[in-house]
Design a protein around this motif. Sequence first.
Motif, PDB file in Angstrom:
ATOM      1  N   TRP A 216      -4.790  45.529 -57.154  1.00  0.00           N
ATOM      2  CA  TRP A 216      -5.165  44.828 -58.380  1.00  0.00           C
ATOM      3  C   TRP A 216      -6.216  43.746 -58.132  1.00  0.00           C
ATOM      4  O   TRP A 216      -7.008  43.436 -59.031  1.00  0.00           O
TER       5      TRP A 216
ATOM      6  N   THR B 228       4.040  38.993 -57.320  1.00  0.00           N
ATOM      7  CA  THR B 228       3.066  39.555 -58.262  1.00  0.00           C
ATOM      8  C   THR B 228       1.959  38.585 -58.665  1.00  0.00           C
ATOM      9  O   THR B 228       1.207  38.859 -59.604  1.00  0.00           O
TER      10      THR B 228
ATOM     11  N   CYS C 255      -5.002  41.772 -62.852  1.00  0.00           N
ATOM     12  CA  CYS C 255      -4.743  42.534 -64.072  1.00  0.00           C
ATOM     13  C   CYS C 255      -5.309  41.816 -65.293  1.00  0.00           C
ATOM     14  O   CYS C 255      -5.920  42.442 -66.165  1.00  0.00           O
TER      15      CYS C 255
ATOM     16  N   PHE D 145       4.701  45.682 -62.433  1.00  0.00           N
ATOM     17  CA  PHE D 145       3.822  46.357 -61.479  1.00  0.00           C
ATOM     18  C   PHE D 145       4.485  47.475 -60.670  1.00  0.00           C
ATOM     19  O   PHE D 145       3.847  48.482 -60.402  1.00  0.00           O
TER      20      PHE D 145
ATOM     21  N   ASP E 197       2.096  42.677 -67.694  1.00  0.00           N
ATOM     22  CA  ASP E 197       1.082  43.622 -67.218  1.00  0.00           C
ATOM     23  C   ASP E 197       0.960  44.825 -68.148  1.00  0.00           C
ATOM     24  O   ASP E 197      -0.147  45.346 -68.363  1.00  0.00           O
TER      25      ASP E 197
END
Length: 552
Positions: free
Chosen positions: A439, A370, A377, A361, A297
């Motif tokens: 996100w 995630t 993202c 994150f 990320d």
Amino acid sequence: MKISDITVAAMLALCTSTAFAQTYTKAQQQAWMEKAGLCKPVLDTTVCHPVAVVDIVKDDKAFQGYKAVARPGIDDLYTKSFKQMKSVTLDFGRHMVGNVSFKIKDIGPMQDAVLRFKVTFGEVPSDLALPIEPFTGSLSRGWLQDFTCDVSYDGSFTFNRRISARYMKIEAVGTSQYSDFCFDDITFKATTSATQHTAELAATTPQIFKDIARVSENTLRDCMQGVFEDGPKRDQRLWMGDLYLQALANTATFKNYGLTRRCLYLLAGLANADNGLLYSNLVEYPQPHAQNTFFVDYALLYVSTLADYLDATGDTATANELWTVAKRQVDVIAGKALDSKWLYADTGYQFDGMPVSMVFFDWSPVKLDTHAAIQGCLANAVERLCSMGVKLGRKSEVKSYGTLQERLRKAGHAAYWDKKNHRITSGADRQTSYIATAWAVIGGLVNANEGRQAIKAVMADGNAIKPGTPYANHFLVAAMLKCGMDQEARDYVEDYWGGMVRLGADTFWEYYVPEDHMFSSYNGYTLLNSYCHAWSCTPVYFIVNYPDVFQR
């Protein structure tokens, strides 16, 4: 498979070809390092002295249970016997970063022995009240700012490392029965690469948002050194995720774009030359060098940081030179990690050539899934890359990326949007979290109406996983603003960052969990926490750039 899919698939397959055996040449990276060197700032230094003597007292309503209470006595420090005083806690009036020294003088018979002091620095009052031992932290004990100081016959002492603190506790632990002394001088030379330019707010701005903006600026100022550091106490490094947020705040405040440019070039110059991927962080001294970890990320946020830099400065030369670095992050991540359904399905995927790969994150109080967040993202990074490519006259290079963006969003919507319950769920256990929701909105996995529903649903769910850091909370506010939840964004900034201000913060903290002030990801050892941390500085960006929301 549709023709558009074939085009995108061919583009992604190119990422794994042997044509990329070496992505950046040695000469290219050396040139980037040289350009970073040309942007190295000269630090501004302000000479400061203690402004008050304080007592650190227990208060259950204060942050972590302690507060500083001023009392008379600052003048006594320079005139009366410290051998009798034995101990004092000083307040410099604000958080500072820099070099500290002190000097003593005789007030009786001459000094006839080496004097020993124990000195402890604190960013917040609890740093000086909570017990250091037994040390149970998961990071180095060396990050703590407690020292034994031996003062010889010249009467002076200079700490051999940079200090990040507001408070200084001095204890005499070794004195002579034949001499006496007081302090002659205590000096904190505070440094920063921030300019004198500050945020301009309308007179109608409510006081709480003025205060939040001021503390944001204080935080960013102290993190602006030779690079944008994550925390001047700890880790004293340039981290890509922090850089993204610092660069945003910088556009609204100090406008030191040379420092942003320096950091972009440093990261590129120290990237993995073979696969083109960016390491998550670097240390500036003695020579800039990277820590060999890869945060997926964070690498994608490099794209946004470069795009934001271009938007703020119009510097097409730098953006064109670093275009290949930004594009490479998207190409490799999409080419390697997406499955046949266009999902980033394995968040534990290890990228070739990188010793450690992870999706970050947040340091969440509960283990965070995630999958949905990284899907959003990546989609956002593709969007930012396409927009930047058009501005740079590289439209042909990103022609197929629009289809990639569409596939990512459709796949993410199908996998993570719970239509029945109007929320985002992530992973096999269908976890609900603020981060996944934020996100998904930012990446366009859901439309504005669905985004509003999802944010309201997650915030109403007492079992949803909340953020552990101001870093993660930034993206929740960004998501609110993107889907038109202006009042909710205003309220959230006031409640969350305003909560730190009301607790006495003069810089924002690495961690703030309102219901658990003792939260720390370092095995629960809060003394390792940083209380001036870059990833918490962005409210000023929102306050300046959304005046209709925050300045009236």
